[in-house]
Design a protein around this motif. Structure first.
Motif, PDB file in Angstrom:
ATOM      1  N   PHE A 244      92.731 -17.086  47.748  1.00 36.66           N
ATOM      2  CA  PHE A 244      93.447 -17.374  48.990  1.00 36.66           C
ATOM      3  C   PHE A 244      94.009 -18.780  48.862  1.00 36.66           C
ATOM      4  O   PHE A 244      93.248 -19.743  48.828  1.00 36.66           O
ATOM      5  CB  PHE A 244      92.491 -17.316  50.189  1.00 36.66           C
TER       6      PHE A 244
ATOM      7  N   GLN B  82      80.854  -6.801  59.289  1.00 34.78           N
ATOM      8  CA  GLN B  82      79.901  -7.880  59.545  1.00 34.78           C
ATOM      9  C   GLN B  82      79.730  -8.102  61.042  1.00 34.78           C
ATOM     10  O   GLN B  82      78.635  -8.164  61.564  1.00 34.78           O
ATOM     11  CB  GLN B  82      80.393  -9.157  58.865  1.00 34.78           C
TER      12      GLN B  82
ATOM     13  N   HIS C 170      71.319 -11.253  54.642  1.00 28.40           N
ATOM     14  CA  HIS C 170      70.702 -12.573  54.474  1.00 28.40           C
ATOM     15  C   HIS C 170      69.193 -12.492  54.688  1.00 28.40           C
ATOM     16  O   HIS C 170      68.455 -13.366  54.269  1.00 28.40           O
ATOM     17  CB  HIS C 170      71.293 -13.572  55.474  1.00 28.40           C
TER      18      HIS C 170
ATOM     19  N   ASN D 208      76.487 -18.427  52.290  1.00 27.62           N
ATOM     20  CA  ASN D 208      77.713 -18.252  53.072  1.00 27.62           C
ATOM     21  C   ASN D 208      78.926 -18.612  52.223  1.00 27.62           C
ATOM     22  O   ASN D 208      78.897 -19.593  51.490  1.00 27.62           O
ATOM     23  CB  ASN D 208      77.690 -19.141  54.323  1.00 27.62           C
ATOM     24  N   GLY D 209      79.952 -17.799  52.341  1.00 30.67           N
ATOM     25  CA  GLY D 209      81.176 -18.085  51.598  1.00 30.67           C
ATOM     26  C   GLY D 209      81.118 -17.662  50.143  1.00 30.67           C
ATOM     27  O   GLY D 209      82.021 -17.979  49.369  1.00 30.67           O
ATOM     28  N   ALA D 210      80.083 -16.929  49.757  1.00 30.43           N
ATOM     29  CA  ALA D 210      79.953 -16.525  48.356  1.00 30.43           C
ATOM     30  C   ALA D 210      80.988 -15.478  47.970  1.00 30.43           C
ATOM     31  O   ALA D 210      81.269 -15.280  46.796  1.00 30.43           O
ATOM     32  CB  ALA D 210      78.551 -15.980  48.105  1.00 30.43           C
ATOM     33  N   GLY D 211      81.537 -14.784  48.977  1.00 26.57           N
ATOM     34  CA  GLY D 211      82.554 -13.771  48.675  1.00 26.57           C
ATOM     35  C   GLY D 211      82.075 -12.355  48.934  1.00 26.57           C
ATOM     36  O   GLY D 211      82.721 -11.384  48.510  1.00 26.57           O
ATOM     37  N   LYS D 212      80.967 -12.205  49.651  1.00 26.59           N
ATOM     38  CA  LYS D 212      80.399 -10.872  49.857  1.00 26.59           C
ATOM     39  C   LYS D 212      81.326  -9.994  50.700  1.00 26.59           C
ATOM     40  O   LYS D 212      81.595  -8.837  50.354  1.00 26.59           O
ATOM     41  CB  LYS D 212      79.025 -11.004  50.544  1.00 26.59           C
ATOM     42  N   THR D 213      81.800 -10.556  51.814  1.00 25.46           N
ATOM     43  CA  THR D 213      82.698  -9.771  52.661  1.00 25.46           C
ATOM     44  C   THR D 213      84.015  -9.511  51.933  1.00 25.46           C
ATOM     45  O   THR D 213      84.576  -8.413  52.016  1.00 25.46           O
ATOM     46  CB  THR D 213      82.937 -10.506  53.991  1.00 25.46           C
ATOM     47  N   THR D 214      84.494 -10.495  51.214  1.00 29.87           N
ATOM     48  CA  THR D 214      85.728 -10.309  50.445  1.00 29.87           C
ATOM     49  C   THR D 214      85.567  -9.164  49.450  1.00 29.87           C
ATOM     50  O   THR D 214      86.481  -8.362  49.252  1.00 29.87           O
ATOM     51  CB  THR D 214      86.091 -11.605  49.704  1.00 29.87           C
TER      52      THR D 214
HETATM   53  N1  LIG Z   1      91.774 -14.217  54.652  1.00 28.29           N
HETATM   54  C1  LIG Z   1      91.264 -15.345  54.124  1.00 28.29           C
HETATM   55  N2  LIG Z   1      92.052 -16.428  53.966  1.00 28.29           N
HETATM   56  C2  LIG Z   1      91.562 -17.568  53.424  1.00 28.29           C
HETATM   57  N3  LIG Z   1      90.306 -17.711  53.007  1.00 28.29           N
HETATM   58  C3  LIG Z   1      89.467 -16.678  53.134  1.00 28.29           C
HETATM   59  C4  LIG Z   1      89.909 -15.436  53.708  1.00 28.29           C
HETATM   60  N4  LIG Z   1      88.850 -14.573  53.709  1.00 28.29           N
HETATM   61  C5  LIG Z   1      87.819 -15.254  53.166  1.00 28.29           C
HETATM   62  N5  LIG Z   1      88.185 -16.501  52.829  1.00 28.29           N
HETATM   63  C6  LIG Z   1      87.341 -17.485  52.187  1.00 28.29           C
HETATM   64  O1  LIG Z   1      86.754 -16.884  51.065  1.00 28.29           O
HETATM   65  C7  LIG Z   1      85.402 -17.291  50.924  1.00 28.29           C
HETATM   66  C8  LIG Z   1      84.509 -16.094  50.861  1.00 28.29           C
HETATM   67  O2  LIG Z   1      84.462 -15.502  52.129  1.00 28.29           O
HETATM   68  P1  LIG Z   1      83.559 -14.261  52.489  1.00 28.29           P
HETATM   69  O3  LIG Z   1      83.834 -13.912  53.902  1.00 28.29           O
HETATM   70  O4  LIG Z   1      83.765 -13.210  51.489  1.00 28.29           O
HETATM   71  O5  LIG Z   1      82.106 -14.857  52.347  1.00 28.29           O
HETATM   72  P2  LIG Z   1      80.716 -14.168  52.663  1.00 28.29           P
HETATM   73  O6  LIG Z   1      79.959 -14.186  51.396  1.00 28.29           O
HETATM   74  O7  LIG Z   1      80.900 -12.865  53.310  1.00 28.29           O
HETATM   75  O8  LIG Z   1      80.079 -15.207  53.659  1.00 28.29           O
HETATM   76  P3  LIG Z   1      79.126 -14.978  54.928  1.00 28.29           P
HETATM   77  O9  LIG Z   1      77.743 -14.874  54.412  1.00 28.29           O
HETATM   78  O10 LIG Z   1      79.322 -16.207  55.730  1.00 28.29           O
HETATM   79  O11 LIG Z   1      79.587 -13.757  55.620  1.00 28.29           O
HETATM   80  C9  LIG Z   1      85.085 -18.205  52.106  1.00 28.29           C
HETATM   81  O12 LIG Z   1      85.168 -19.532  51.668  1.00 28.29           O
HETATM   82  C10 LIG Z   1      86.185 -17.903  53.080  1.00 28.29           C
HETATM   83  O13 LIG Z   1      86.508 -19.050  53.829  1.00 28.29           O
END
Ligand SMILES: Nc1ncnc2c1ncn2[C@@H]1O[C@H](COP(=O)(O)OP(=O)(O)OP(=O)(O)O)[C@@H](O)[C@H]1O
Ligand SMILES: [Mg+2]
Lengths: 360, 274
Positions: free
Chosen positions: B43, B116, B232, B68-74
């Motif tokens: 991104f 989530q 988590h 948090n922010g590891a990329g799991k949701t992505t």
């Molecule tokens: N659409 C987007 N645009 C810009 N940055 C993004 C976008 N989606 C996610 N990110 C960034 O990508 C990184 C990974 O996000 P993600 O949501 O996958 O983390 P996560 O592991 O699910 O975290 P959490 O445990 O907080 O849910 C984060 O730093 C987030 O800010």
């Protein structure tokens, strides 16, 4: 917000479906009686003038537009600010037939002024009533299909969607203003004479057209009621509130939106076609952006997502308008703007929502 | 408490048309339901997923953990078609290239997802939410004519009981508590009958008893279905997962049993900070 929406879904139930049906039955009876009263001799104390009948008939056509707009705005979350275009297209299709009837074997009068020798190709067949009626549906339906297909495929939503619909109707207006477009330019169509051979101003014709309008409105209301209470209607609400969740359930939101969008345009086309012979004129001002915005005010005032509310809204606003434009012609637009602000601030669920609150 | 031994039998709803059944019979000769190789997502220059490689076996229950922010949701966004990876391969079974499919096609192919933030249709009743999620023909035409069959109705009732919302069936979903919404969304996945379930923090906001119940439910689903659970809550992860993947800065940091990864020096470093 969402809990409100959930509650508004139940408005019909809370208001008492039986009472609602009762009021509806009385209104329908009155509307069906009006044309009969128009047929009475003019001296009769119960006689209804052509002016009144036309005014009410016109408002009923607007009510159909309000219903159509409620389907897309209230149920699918698509605020169209261009529904006037679909209405006008239906009207123009009917108008083409009426112009051909009035012109007999010759060309419509405005074409003589332009010194045209022959009809443009798209006027072909418009002397046939059935083809003109097909155009009433085809013109708005196809335009809605093409526009909706590309808009929904590109995932255009919210304000951007509204602006595009507004731009569309504006473009339509500019196009129809041009004499070269072949729809009478600025003046549009008027001076109609007959419809299927019946004089357009004869009381019998007026009464019939009015009755048809009432029946068409009822038919559209029934269709909308069935649609919104089917599983399709529930999916539409779901698309409105959580579109991506709907996709992950395996439904294609584009198709669901496109369907209701086209149905809505078709209803507008029918409304326009009933409007033109009653009012006796159609011109590009029907496509002006303010007309479509006014339709949104009817729906917001009446209460979107309730089917009945928008009909009320259309009736009240247009009733007020016809009074205002006689009493204080200069202030109508200010009043309309004020009304919109008041509704947005204090009546988020419109009059219909207010009625429900009063009772509970 | 209603014990979870009322096993939700997902795959076996009768009355499903053969065509639908076929579409869901995935081609998995090597026992891998999901193949992700060298996935990159950025991104605006920020690498949310970085050369990520991950395999999920048929019937496996995999937990994904990570700060948090590891990329799991992505990662889930990539699998479900919400985010297109910049590069890399993503296959569902052997033949379905997820990078070439949109969200709807992926859902139809048999991947279901719980978000989530619990996402249910708030204006609709609990029952209607389940009705919409139910595995069936999802075209416009079918939805116009749709009437629930007795079997479908009893399937919904069964799931209502499983998720303990049988007394709330007519309530608008928007009025449910956070935990109830979580369960409703899980219930929607149950009736949708996907082959692969992606669950993003399913027990957030649940009480201990609810969490325990969810753990039992997921364990009962594994085997017939493949599950990928992001959580988590480590005690929850410990209760359900035999295999855990640790994600960090968009890449796999460690993989193995929960005990193994918790003993991993790099994992400790990431979790305890430096
Ligand atoms: N659409 C987007 N645009 C810009 N940055 C993004 C976008 N989606 C996610 N990110 C960034 O990508 C990184 C990974 O996000 P993600 O949501 O996958 O983390 P996560 O592991 O699910 O975290 P959490 O445990 O907080 O849910 C984060 O730093 C987030 O800010
Ligand atoms: Mg996340």
């Amino acid at each position: 917000m969402s809990a409100h929406q959930a509650i508004s879904l139940r408005v019909a139930q809370t208001l008492g479906q039986r009472r609602l049906l009762g009021i509806g039955a009385v209104l329908v009876t009155i509307f069906l009686a009006l044309p009969l009263l128009h047929l009475l001799p003019a001296e009769h104390s119960l006689h209804i003038s052509a002016y009144t009948l036309t005014l009410v008939g016109k408002i009923l056509c607007y009510a159909m537009v309000a219903l159509a707009l409620d389907l897309v705005w209230g149920y699918a979350g698509l605020l169209s600010l261009g529904h006037g275009l679909f209405f006008a297209l239906g009207g123009y299709a009917m108008g083409m037939y009426l112009m051909r009837e009035a012109a007999g074997d010759g060309l419509p009068a405005f074409m003589h002024f332009l010194a045209w020798e022959e009809l443009p190709w798209y006027w072909t067949g418009t002397e046939h009533f059935l083809w003109a009626m097909a155009l009433v549906l085809l013109a708005p339906g196809l335009l809605a299909l093409v526009f909706g297909y590309f808009a929904f495929r590109s995932r255009i939503k919210g304000v951007y969607f509204s602006i595009m619909t507004q731009a569309l109707t504006f473009a339509g207006m500019l196009l129809f203003f041009r004499n070269e477009t072949g729809f009478g330019g600025n003046n549009g169509f008027t001076d109609f004479k007959t419809l299927l051979g019946f004089s357009i101003s004869a009381p019998g014709t007026r009464a019939t057209l009015f009755t048809l309008t009432v029946l068409a409105l009822l038919g559209c209301l029934y269709l909308s009621w069935r649609l919104t209470r089917s599983k399709y209607g529930r999916i539409l609400t779901a698309v409105r509130d959580a579109e991506s969740r709907v996709m992950f359930c395996g439904y294609d939101p584009q198709r669901f939106k496109l369907f209701i969008w086209v149905v809505s345009a078709l209803i507008c086309g029918v409304a326009g076609a009933l409007y033109v012979p009653q009012v006796g004129i159609i011109n590009p001002s029907e496509m002006s952006p303010t007309n479509s915005i006014e339709a949104a005010v009817w729906v917001a005032l009446g209460g979107r997502g309730s089917l009945i509310g928008p009909l009320l809204g259309a009736g009240l606003v247009n009733g007020a308008k016809s009074w205002f434009t006689v009493a204080f012609p200069d202030y109508w637009l200010f009043f309309l703007g004020l009304l919109f602000i008041v509704v947005t601030l204090f009546l988020p669920r419109g009059i219909f929502g207010l009625l429900r609150k009063e009772r509970s | 408490m209603n014990q979870p031994n009322s096993q939700p039998h997902l795959g076996e709803v009768s009355g499903v048309r053969p065509a639908l059944r076929d579409r869901h019979s995935l081609n998995t000769p090597h026992g891998t339901v999901l193949t992700l190789e060298d996935i990159n997502v950025s991104f605006d220059g920020f690498k949310a997923l970085n050369a990520l490689t991950l395999y999920i076996g048929v019937g496996e229950l995999r937990c994904i953990i990570g700060p948090n922010g590891a990329g799991k949701t992505t990662l889930m966004d990539v699998i479900t078609g919400k985010t297109r990876p910049d590069s890399g391969t993503a296959f569902f079974g052997e033949t379905l290239d997820l990078t070439q499919m949109n969200e709807v096609a992926i859902a139809k192919a048999g991947i279901g997802r719980k978000f989530q933030k619990p996402t249910v249709f708030e204006a609709l009743s609990v029952f209607d939410n389940l009705e919409l999620a139910l595995k069936t023909d999802k075209s416009v035409w079918a939805s116009l004519r749709s009437r629930l069959t007795g079997e479908q109705r009893s399937r919904i009732e069964e799931v209502l009981t499983t998720i303990k919302l049988e007394n709330q069936r007519q309530r608008p979903a928007g009025l449910l508590s956070h935990g109830q919404k979580q369960f409703l969304e899980i219930g929607m996945l149950l009736v949708q009958e996907p082959q692969l379930l992606l669950l993003d923090e399913p027990v957030a906001g649940m009480t201990d008893a609810e969490t325990e119940f969810t753990a039992e439910l997921f364990k009962s689903l594994a085997g017939k279905h493949s599950l990928m659970v992001v959580e988590h809550d480590m005690s929850f992860v410990g209760a359900i997962a035999d295999h855990v993947t640790v994600l960090h800065q968009g890449s796999v940091l460690a993989e193995g049993s929960l005990d193994e990864v918790q003993a991993n020096d790099r994992v400790i470093e990431v979790y305890l900070g430096r």
